[in-house]
Design an enzyme around this catalytic site. Structure first.
Site, mmCIF file in Angstrom:
data_model
loop_
_atom_site.group_PDB
_atom_site.id
_atom_site.type_symbol
_atom_site.label_atom_id
_atom_site.label_comp_id
_atom_site.label_asym_id
_atom_site.label_seq_id
_atom_site.Cartn_x
_atom_site.Cartn_y
_atom_site.Cartn_z
ATOM 1 N N CYS A 70 0.339 -5.360 26.926
ATOM 2 C CA CYS A 70 -0.786 -6.283 26.936
ATOM 3 C C CYS A 70 -1.199 -6.718 25.540
ATOM 4 C CB CYS A 70 -1.983 -5.650 27.631
ATOM 5 S SG CYS A 70 -1.834 -5.771 29.402
ATOM 6 N N THR B 40 9.790 -21.628 -6.997
ATOM 7 C CA THR B 40 8.968 -21.250 -8.142
ATOM 8 C C THR B 40 8.397 -19.851 -7.936
ATOM 9 O OG1 THR B 40 8.395 -23.537 -8.553
ATOM 10 C CG2 THR B 40 6.905 -21.884 -9.476
ATOM 11 N N SER C 263 7.787 -4.613 1.017
ATOM 12 C CA SER C 263 6.747 -5.629 1.119
ATOM 13 C C SER C 263 5.510 -5.211 0.336
ATOM 14 C CB SER C 263 6.404 -5.800 2.597
ATOM 15 O OG SER C 263 5.277 -6.621 2.729
ATOM 16 N N GLY C 264 4.821 -6.186 -0.259
ATOM 17 C CA GLY C 264 3.676 -5.870 -1.106
ATOM 18 C C GLY C 264 2.425 -5.437 -0.364
#
Lengths: 393, 152
Positions: A326, A238, A200-201
């Site tokens: 939590c 794209t 991931s970038g």
């Protein structure tokens, strides 16, 4: 709040200035569609190809084995679901671990609905996958082994090369979720026997919303996103040109300063660990002491709850994260902390601090000082601590 | 790993400056509810004289909302009669705090439970019966299941 000390770099990172500069032209000037034929779009096409080459060089892969995606989770989903579909004639058994990211675990749970069987391999107290259990779990119908490169919560680095070897001995595809390790440690897909890899970038000072999947040429998987013919027909949509350019630039920078950064961060991390364990009593370090990501420290403070800790740190301008229930909106604390054998109570009191190469020793000193005050304050309010002290007397 | 939780200003105030933190030596009643498994333990101490709650203190292991609800609950019951204190429900605690995020409603239940548990302890010690007071529930998970069944 004057200064923010950001110690949550495993969650996301700041976009590097040079990365941002590299991306800029592809918004307003070179906005052409990278798939178009005219010269104007050609620069976008070239930029995408260039980014692909940078990534391939780092991983020791061929450019055509790199696919740009919308991020780490998409890559994980693609790897698992497409392998499941491609290999279901051979079998429907997948092996993974108990400490994977939810992008893997929840995808596995989803596949279970379609008759896939998943074996979740245990880890030891340091978070290292038990290789003997992994070997034992292999069956005739095992089609995929997916083990994360390094854990996002406790930073432990897994024996990827050995796992890849085991997978290949049995002709099983090996996928690794390398979201936390990519750009931080050297990765050579051939040496490490990796068939599919997700990254991931935004974890490496690149932009959010862009990732990659490395797919070994000999492994044939179908497209995950159907549509246009982008990414050699494997990933429609794209091209996110600025994002891809940013990903490439971030990779280039990460690789160029990898050694220096590793040295700097791990020294600072060790200082943080040492200081916290020394100054805050009843504290333990979670994850492997040495074989961990250079920027990761994860502690459990007994008698204290993680969310309360995070809020008080936040009031002092310190950003961290916790595996407490939590903070996740569920009743159970982090599955990773439970998997390394922590009791619920200790898991609720966890704090993850992840540094960057911009973190300074002064930052660490300030954090340790505040941390010891806050933990003491929360303990003075804790019935668990009250009972503990009374029993001690 | 973590999620941003939006707390009201009142919750933040009661978390940052909690009222009535501590213990009461030889308390008239003490109640501890919740469990470490789900991450919240609340203990309330009561000093009761002539049926009036003279003082209340608490200790809580838990999140921001758990601390804030304990703090508010003790504030609400100090000066009240035992009977009035029984009427301090989780809703009353929540309203006094200007609300809680939905995932934190169970914290206010815990506060109500803690008051009841302390009152129960007081009743047991003094061999009296308090109208409408039930023995404390051992595990908050059960309470949650109960409330889930009730459709709350």
């Amino acid at each position: 709040m004057s200064k923010v000390i950001y110690l949550d770099n495993a969650a996301t990172t700041k976009v590097d200035h040079d990365v941002f500069e590299a991306m800029k032209p592809y918004f307003e000037e070179l906005y052409g569609n990278a798939s178009s034929i005219y010269t104007f779009a050609g620069q976008a096409t070239k930029a995408v190809d260039n980014a692909r080459k940078i990534v391939a060089d780092y991983l020791g892969a061929k450019p055509k084995e790199i696919y740009f995606t919308g991020g780490g989770s998409e890559s994980d989903n693609w790897a698992l679901k497409a392998t499941a579909l491609a290999k279901n004639k051979k079998g429907k058994h997948i092996i993974t671990t108990t400490i994977e990211h939810h992008a893997i675990l929840h995808t596995c749970e989803y596949l279970e609905k379609f008759g896939y069987e998943i074996s979740y391999i245990d880890v030891d107290e340091n978070g290292v996958v038990k290789l003997d259990e992994l070997k034992k779990a292999i069956r005739e119908d095992t089609i995929l082994i997916s083990v994360m490169f390094a854990n996002n919560e406790i930073g432990t680095i897994e024996p990827i090369k050995e796992i890849g070897e085991i997978a290949h001995e049995h002709d099983i595809i090996f996928h690794t979720d390398a979201v936390q390790a990519y750009g931080h440690v050297p990765i050579n897909v051939d040496e490490l026997n990796i068939d599919i890899l997700s990254a991931s970038g935004h974890k490496i000072n690149g932009p959010k919303g862009v990732g990659i999947m490395y797919l070994r040429e000999s492994v044939k998987l179908d497209s995950f996103i159907h549509g246009g013919g982008q990414e050699r027909g494997k990933r429609a949509g794209t091209h996110n040109t600025p994002g891809i350019v940013g990903f490439g630039k971030a990779t280039e920078i990460a690789v160029s300063k990898m050694n220096k950064r590793y040295e700097y961060e791990s020294k600072l991390r060790d200082y943080l660990i040492e200081q916290v364990l020394e100054k805050v009593p009843y504290t333990r370090l979670n994850g492997h002491r040495t074989n961990r990501l250079s920027n990761n420290a994860n502690f459990s403070f007994r008698f204290v709850e993680g969310e309360a800790l995070l809020i008080m740190l936040d009031q002092k301008g310190i950003c961290g994260s916790s595996g407490s229930a939590c903070t996740s909106g569920s009743l159970d604390p982090s599955h990773v902390l439970l998997a390394i054998g922590l009791p619920h109570e200790i898991a609720h009191g966890s704090l993850r601090l992840t540094l960057s190469d911009e973190t300074t020793k002064e930052d660490i000193d300030y954090v340790v000082e505040q941390l010891s005050i806050i933990v003491e304050r929360l303990r003075s309010m804790s019935p668990l601590y009250e009972d503990f002290i009374k029993e001690d007397k | 790993m973590s999620q941003v939780i939006e707390y009201s200003e009142k919750v933040m105030d009661h978390f940052t400056n909690p009222r009535n933190v501590g213990e009461i030596e030889e308390a008239s009643g003490v109640g501890t509810v919740g469990n470490a498994k789900c991450g919240d333990i609340m203990r309330i101490y009561l000093d009761i004289e002539n049926d009036i709650i003279k003082d209340a203190k608490f200790k809580t292991f838990g999140c921001g909302a758990a601390v804030a609800t304990s703090s508010m609950a003790t504030e609400l019951i100090i000066g009240k009669t035992v009977k009035e204190a029984l009427l301090v429900t989780n809703k009353a605690v929540m309203e006094a705090l200007d609300g809680l995020p939905p995932v934190k409603v169970h914290c206010s239940l815990l506060a109500e439970e803690a008051i009841h548990a302390a009152l129960w302890d007081y009743a047991q010690k003094n061999n009296i019966e308090i109208d409408g007071l039930k023995p404390p529930v051992e595990d908050i998970d059960e309470t949650e299941e109960f409330y889930a069944m009730e459709g709350e």
